[in-house]
Design an enzyme around this catalytic site. Structure first.
Site, PDB file in Angstrom:
ATOM      1  CG  ASP A 203      -1.701   1.243   1.449  1.00  0.00           C
ATOM      2  OD1 ASP A 203      -1.692   2.101   0.542  1.00  0.00           O
ATOM      3  OD2 ASP A 203      -2.336   1.370   2.513  1.00  0.00           O
TER       4      ASP A 203
ATOM      5  CE  LYS B  55      -1.819   6.835  -3.508  1.00  0.00           C
ATOM      6  NZ  LYS B  55      -2.367   5.914  -2.499  1.00  0.00           N
TER       7      LYS B  55
ATOM      8  CD  GLU C 205      -5.247   3.434  -2.503  1.00  0.00           C
ATOM      9  OE1 GLU C 205      -6.124   4.196  -2.061  1.00  0.00           O
ATOM     10  OE2 GLU C 205      -4.118   3.821  -2.835  1.00  0.00           O
TER      11      GLU C 205
ATOM     12  CG  ASP D  71      -9.128   5.138   1.769  1.00  0.00           C
ATOM     13  OD1 ASP D  71      -8.653   5.773   2.738  1.00  0.00           O
ATOM     14  OD2 ASP D  71      -8.421   4.510   0.960  1.00  0.00           O
TER      15      ASP D  71
END
Ligand code: AMP
Length: 630
Positions: free
Chosen positions: A23, A88, A188, A212
């Site tokens: 992850d 990211k 994800e 999330d």
């Protein structure tokens, strides 16, 4: 071909090389694997340092090799310019994609050319987000190798469901740079569902919501599991909403309440101190009702700050409300509504992912909205990596094949005459997928065909994002309309597009893998979807006008060709009348009046039809002369 690896710790030969799940998060990253004996997924905690590796890279001023993770995080405070976090966000993006957000980072993002991918400046050196992500991945890989005493060469890496081609490709490249063969890029939410055991039984039919909320990003995905197939029905979110915003709200509150002087907003070191104190308050208030701490300014003045749980809830209520709005949109996108209202009863499970779902208000509001207790039995920080490990295990052939399907977030298509987008793979199509369409040329003797590939929801290509362009050359010269050109789109399981064009009569071929120069931000994706709705009416009018124009141009071309070819069979008056009528149509083409265009087209068509019929009869007669019909 079976791969053989040697376990360096034991000297034993291992038949199956381990595949890990990673992850790669905005705030934190971690690596997990499926234990070969217990068959259970577990996060890898090397040397008891904790499984979580903060996604932070620090470049020491003395030029020694970069520090990654917790060691690097300490420098956020003392040396923010040389300490890179949230990389990211930059993956697969251009400076223009980042827009106003570029200034919000504590380090320098370089804009050398707005079309190119961003770079980060550290001292005199420039780093691409791919290199920085590779640093984090390399650290994860080393920790896994150290803890498991085995070489780790292959991995599954997760990305948000809304990541576009460019971002997925960048993630893959980062993996490669870190010495990893990336077997699959997995969404994800899909990984989270797998971690909860959803998707492993083909007989199971379920619809789940994956909420999330991480440090800096939020997304909600609705997944449907049907006959062993995993499908992302919809995804919504905000790439600039998360725990960091809660920290900022707390910091702002302290400064505006005059508990702290404005220098805590302005001086980089003090700003970071404020950020860390705010985060500490937030975490503390997940379990307690009152928080107090002290901050120190540049002159050693000490300031006490406090925050109650009720105050905190008040500060973050608007942020949480925004996430609930997105949940509502996701349900309606997934067509899970009854009488226009979200049909939460159709959701079988709500899974929580991301550290910020530990905030009690978030848990309460999500559970309230979905009308059921959200599931948080797995550690929300680990759940995605655990799912990635399960996917890795599936790919390693250790489990019965589970087919995972995802969807493409935006329509993919090519430019056709008049600058219109011809959709080939519509938005929300399941991937992997393949779709194609046949085209032809519009001009006699055309030997090249330019194929522009676009992504977006609008009718006009100029309003969409161009992904790439290539030329199918070497088409044998033929009259317009005769070549048969098949254009096929292949979207693979990672969401990466390959386009192939072939002229069937001559078997002329061309294919390209579309690697966009820069990607779309999630906001742009949302904006494009929104624009396509609000501009739908305008778009229809524009499309009709363009189609009329194209038809008019084609008609003029055909009429011109007809006059030239058949001059011998036509009266001078007929030629003059045709030219006059064609001129009127040409004039109409200069304006934007579609009705006028259609009127002149009809007139030109009416006028020339009898000539055309006469000429055709003539040529049939010629062709038939001397032939016997039996
Ligand atoms: P992630 O991006 O999923 O790693 O999430 C990290 C975010 O979760 C950060 O904003 C953390 O401050 C937040 N977080 C972690 N633990 C807690 C907690 N106990 N209470 C509130 N927020 C937390």
């Amino acid at each position: 071909m079976a791969k053989v690896a040697i376990n360096l710790a034991t000297g034993a030969i291992q038949q199956d090389e381990l595949i890990v799940g990673i992850d790669l998060g905005t705030t934190n990253s971690l690596v997990a694997y499926v234990h070969p004996e217990t068959r259970q997924p577990a996060a890898i905690n090397d040397l008891g340092r904790g499984a979580i590796v903060p996604s932070v890279v620090h470049f020491p001023v003395d030029g020694s090799s970069p520090l990654i993770g917790t060691e690097a995080k300490d420098f956020l405070l003392s040396d923010p310019a040389n300490t890179i976090y949230s990389v990211k966000r930059l993956l697969g993006k251009s400076y223009r994609d980042l827009g106003q957000h570029a200034g919000q980072l504590g380090y320098k993002v370089i804009d050398d050319d707005s079309e190119r991918l961003v770079k980060v400046r550290v001292g005199e050196r420039f780093y691409s987000p791919i290199e920085l992500s590779a640093d984090i991945l390399r650290e994860l890989r080393q920790r896994a190798e150290h803890a498991l005493k085995t070489p780790v060469r292959r991995a599954v890496i997760t990305v948000p469901a809304y990541f576009n081609d460019s971002q997925r490709q960048a993630t893959r490249d980062a993996g490669r740079l870190a010495g990893l063969e990336v077997l699959r890029i997995v969404n994800e939410p899909t990984a989270a569902a797998l971690a909860y055991g959803i998707g492993l039984d083909p007989a199971e039919e379920k619809t789940v919501a994956v909420y999330d909320l991480g440090g800096g990003t939020f997304d909600i995905s609705i997944l449907r599991l049907h006959q062993g197939i995993f499908e992302v029905l919809s995804t919504h979110g905000d790439t600039w909403l998360g725990g960091d915003d809660m920290d900022r709200a707390i910091g702002e509150h302290w400064v505006t309440q005059a508990a702290l002087p404005p220098s805590f907003r302005l001086v980089p070191g003090q700003r970071q101190q404020l950020r860390l104190a705010a985060e500490m308050a937030k975490r503390y208030l997940s379990q307690h009702d009152d928080f107090t701490t002290q901050l120190v300014d540049g002159e050693e003045n000490v300031f006490a700050v406090t925050l109650t749980k009720a105050e905190f809830n008040g500060l973050i209520a608007p942020l949480v409300a925004r996430t609930i709005d997105a949940c509502r949109l996701a349900l309606s996108d997934a067509k899970l509504t009854t009488d226009g209202q979200p049909a939460t009863a159709k959701i079988d499970a709500v899974l929580l992912v991301g550290g910020s779902t530990r905030v009690p208000l978030v848990y309460d509001e999500v559970s309230k909205f979905f009308d059921q207790p959200a599931n948080r039995s797995l550690d929300p920080d680990e759940v995605v990596a655990l799912g990635a490990a399960i996917q890795a295990d599936i790919l390693a052939g250790n489990r019965r094949d589970v087919l995972l399907l995802d969807v493409t977030p935006l329509t993919l298509g090519i430019e056709t005459l008049g600058g219109l987008l011809d959709a080939i793979i519509p938005r929300n199509s399941k991937i992997p997928t393949k779709a194609g369409r046949q085209y032809t040329t519009s001009v006699d003797g055309q030997v090249n065909l330019k194929i522009g590939v676009y992504q977006g929801e609008r009718d006009l290509v100029s309003e969409n994002r161009k992904l790439g362009e290539f030329v199918l050359s070497g088409i044998p010269a033929m009259p317009a309309g005769l070549p048969k050109i098949d254009v096929n789109f292949f979207l693979n399981a990672d969401g990466i597009l390959r386009v192939e064009a072939v002229e069937l009569r001559s078997d002329t071929r061309q294919q390209v893998e579309i690697k966009p120069q820069y990607g779309l931000t999630d906001e742009q994706v949302e904006q494009m979807l929104l624009d396509s709705l609000t501009n739908a009416r305008q778009d229809v009018a524009a499309r009709l006008l363009i189609e009329a124009r194209t038809a008019a141009e084609q008609l003029l071309y055909q009429v011109g060709r007809f006059l030239k070819k058949n001059a011998a069979h036509l009266e001078e008056t007929e030629v003059n009348a045709t030219n006059e009528q064609a001129d009127q149509l040409r004039q109409a083409l200069a304006g934007n009046d579609r009705d006028l265009l259609l009127k002149h087209m009809d007139e030109l068509d009416e006028l020339t039809r009898p000539f055309a019929e006469r000429v055709m009869n003539l040529s049939i007669k010629q062709a038939m002369s001397g032939k016997q019909i039996s």
